[in-house]
Design a protein around this motif. Structure first.
Motif, short mmCIF file in Angstrom:
data_model
loop_
_atom_site.label_atom_id
_atom_site.label_comp_id
_atom_site.label_asym_id
_atom_site.label_seq_id
_atom_site.Cartn_x
_atom_site.Cartn_y
_atom_site.Cartn_z
N GLN A 19 1.00 -0.95 0.07
CA GLN A 19 -0.18 -0.13 0.30
C GLN A 19 1.03 1.28 -0.37
OE1 GLN A 19 -3.14 0.10 3.03
NE2 GLN A 19 -3.54 -1.80 2.41
N LEU A 20 1.78 1.75 0.90
CA LEU A 20 2.97 2.33 0.92
C LEU A 20 3.64 2.97 -0.53
CD1 LEU A 20 3.93 4.64 2.90
CD2 LEU A 20 5.42 3.08 3.73
N GLN A 21 3.76 2.06 -0.90
CA GLN A 21 4.84 1.76 -2.51
C GLN A 21 3.66 2.00 -3.26
OE1 GLN A 21 7.53 -0.98 -3.62
NE2 GLN A 21 8.39 0.04 -1.92
N ALA A 22 2.46 1.50 -3.38
CA ALA A 22 1.92 2.68 -4.06
C ALA A 22 1.62 3.66 -3.99
CB ALA A 22 0.18 0.89 -4.51
N TYR A 23 1.42 3.86 -2.85
CA TYR A 23 0.67 5.60 -2.54
C TYR A 23 1.78 6.32 -3.15
CZ TYR A 23 -0.25 10.17 -0.56
OH TYR A 23 -0.56 10.82 0.05
N ILE A 24 3.33 6.43 -2.69
CA ILE A 24 4.39 7.13 -3.43
C ILE A 24 4.54 6.39 -4.63
CG2 ILE A 24 7.10 6.77 -3.24
CD1 ILE A 24 6.65 5.07 -0.18
N ARG A 25 4.48 5.27 -5.18
CA ARG A 25 4.92 5.69 -6.88
C ARG A 25 3.23 5.98 -7.42
NH1 ARG A 25 5.86 -0.17 -10.43
NH2 ARG A 25 6.38 1.19 -12.15
N PHE A 26 1.89 6.17 -6.74
CA PHE A 26 0.92 6.79 -7.50
C PHE A 26 0.95 8.10 -7.71
CE2 PHE A 26 -1.82 2.24 -8.41
CZ PHE A 26 -1.00 1.96 -8.39
N SER A 27 1.68 8.44 -6.14
CA SER A 27 1.04 9.56 -6.98
C SER A 27 2.27 10.49 -7.26
CB SER A 27 1.60 10.31 -4.71
OG SER A 27 2.57 9.83 -4.40
N ARG A 28 2.98 9.80 -7.36
CA ARG A 28 4.54 10.50 -8.43
C ARG A 28 4.15 10.32 -9.64
NH1 ARG A 28 9.88 7.76 -5.92
NH2 ARG A 28 8.72 6.16 -7.37
N GLU A 29 3.69 9.12 -9.96
CA GLU A 29 3.41 9.05 -11.71
C GLU A 29 2.37 10.25 -12.28
OE1 GLU A 29 5.40 5.28 -11.59
OE2 GLU A 29 3.47 4.96 -11.83
N MET A 30 0.87 9.88 -11.52
CA MET A 30 -0.63 10.46 -11.93
C MET A 30 -0.29 11.77 -12.94
SD MET A 30 -3.43 8.40 -9.34
CE MET A 30 -2.44 8.89 -7.82
N PRO A 31 0.23 12.49 -11.88
CA PRO A 31 0.51 13.92 -13.25
C PRO A 31 0.64 13.20 -14.21
CG PRO A 31 1.25 13.68 -10.56
CD PRO A 31 1.13 12.43 -11.20
N LYS A 32 1.46 12.28 -14.53
CA LYS A 32 2.48 12.44 -15.86
C LYS A 32 1.49 12.10 -16.38
CE LYS A 32 6.33 10.14 -17.88
NZ LYS A 32 6.22 8.79 -17.28
N ALA A 33 1.08 10.22 -16.08
CA ALA A 33 0.22 9.66 -17.03
C ALA A 33 -1.05 10.71 -17.37
CB ALA A 33 -0.64 8.71 -16.01
N LEU A 34 -1.96 11.80 -17.18
CA LEU A 34 -2.65 12.73 -16.72
C LEU A 34 -1.98 13.28 -18.40
CD1 LEU A 34 -5.70 13.91 -16.88
CD2 LEU A 34 -4.51 15.02 -15.53
#
Ligand code: C2E
Ligand code: CA
Ligand code: CA
Ligand code: CA
Length: 279
Positions: A19-34
């Motif tokens: 969960q923590l890994q996903a949180y860190i990874r997703f919060s970093r990657e999501m803006p770029k994904a948009l």
């Protein structure tokens, strides 16, 4: 028992770690994904239980991740809510839904409604109304075709402000649905004070029909009380014909679930709608 205990422990720690890994990874990657257009909107048909026709769809977001494949919203929406990324993501969802509504109207399917999910963070955004008004105008969308799904937890923050916002949205001609009804703090006494057009009965009550009699009784009661308050009722997560028949017999208006269709991409939706029009 010892084995089980250890496995449970491992599962628990791994899950927290994940969960923590996903949180860190997703919060970093999501803006770029948009920016790279990596989010996808799928559409799950909503079917009239009286006529059997598709009368609307619920738009559901997915993330087409370069390494992880298709990521479910169950994994990233909560992260997006916590980081605030849900605001730009929600704006993208609304914009995409408006483009789809324009596309539907161009194909003589202006009777089809599109529902989108609104998170609490978006709902409290002071720019929400202006943004929605602009988007409807830009894509020349009939507001009557747009439905916003909200949850009870969203109303909890500031009920006074929530009622004001809902009334303004309804004044624009937009339909308001209460999502996941029955699993939270819901009470009908409270619901009757709210400007809400549609009640969505949570899958939790549908999934064990016909095995759980209490779920059947609660569902029937929810439908009749919602009707008494002048609301349209949608049942979520219909998977079997027995469930469909039960809901039809209890005058539920609309059904949604794998029995009718899973969420599908726009091109597939257009095929379904074209087939139905040809009948
Ligand atoms: P939800 O709003 O309650 O959406 C219904 C969920 O139930 C969807 O899961 C849908 O695929 C699933 N479902 C539909 N029919 C059936 C069925 O017959 N059986 C079963 N087992 N499941 C069914 P999904 O697409 O994974 O979405 C999960 C949640 O993510 C949604 O629950 C919603 O809370 C959230 N979500 C999805 N898209 C958005 C979005 O654009 N914005 C926001 N804020 N939340 C979203
Ligand atoms: Ca929903
Ligand atoms: Ca729901
Ligand atoms: Ca749910």
């Amino acid at each position: 028992a010892k084995e089980l205990g250890r496995n449970q422990y491992r599962f628990f720690t791994e899950s927290l770690h994940d969960q923590l890994q996903a949180y860190i990874r997703f919060s970093r990657e999501m803006p770029k994904a948009l920016e790279t257009n990596s989010f996808i909107l799928e559409y799950q048909p909503q079917v009239s239980l009286k006529t059997g026709a598709i009368i609307g769809v619920e738009a559901l977001v997915r993330w087409d991740h370069p390494e992880l494949g298709i990521v479910s919203p169950q994994r990233f929406i909560s992260v997006a809510e916590e980081t605030g990324f849900i605001v730009p993501l929600g704006r993208w969802v609304l914009k995409t839904a408006c483009k789809t509504l324009k596309h539907l109207a161009l194909h003589q399917m202006s009777h089809i409604k599109v529902a989108i999910n609104l998170s609490s963070r978006q709902f409290r955004d002071p720019n929400l109304l202006t943004m929605i008004r602009q988007m409807l105008q830009e894509y020349d969308v009939d507001p009557a075709c747009l439905e916003l799904e909200i949850t009870e937890s969203l109303l909890m923050h500031d009920i006074g402000l929530a009622i004001e916002t809902l009334k303004e949205l309804q004044a624009l001609g937009i339909t308001i649905a209460i999502d996941d009804f029955g699993i939270g703090y819901s009470s009908f006494n409270y619901l009757k004070t709210l400007p809400i057009n549609v009640l969505k009965v949570d899958r939790e009550f549908i999934k064990d029909i016909p095995d759980h009699l209490d779920d059947m009784e609660i569902t029937a009661a929810m439908i009749s009380m919602a009707h008494r308050l002048g609301m349209t009722v949608v049942a979520e997560g219909i998977e079997t014909q027995v469930q469909q028949v039960f809901l039809e017999e209890h005058h539920c208006d609309i059904g949604q679930g794998y029995l009718f269709s899973r969420p599908i991409e726009l091109s597939k939706l257009m095929v379904l709608l074209t087939k139905q029009d040809a009948k």
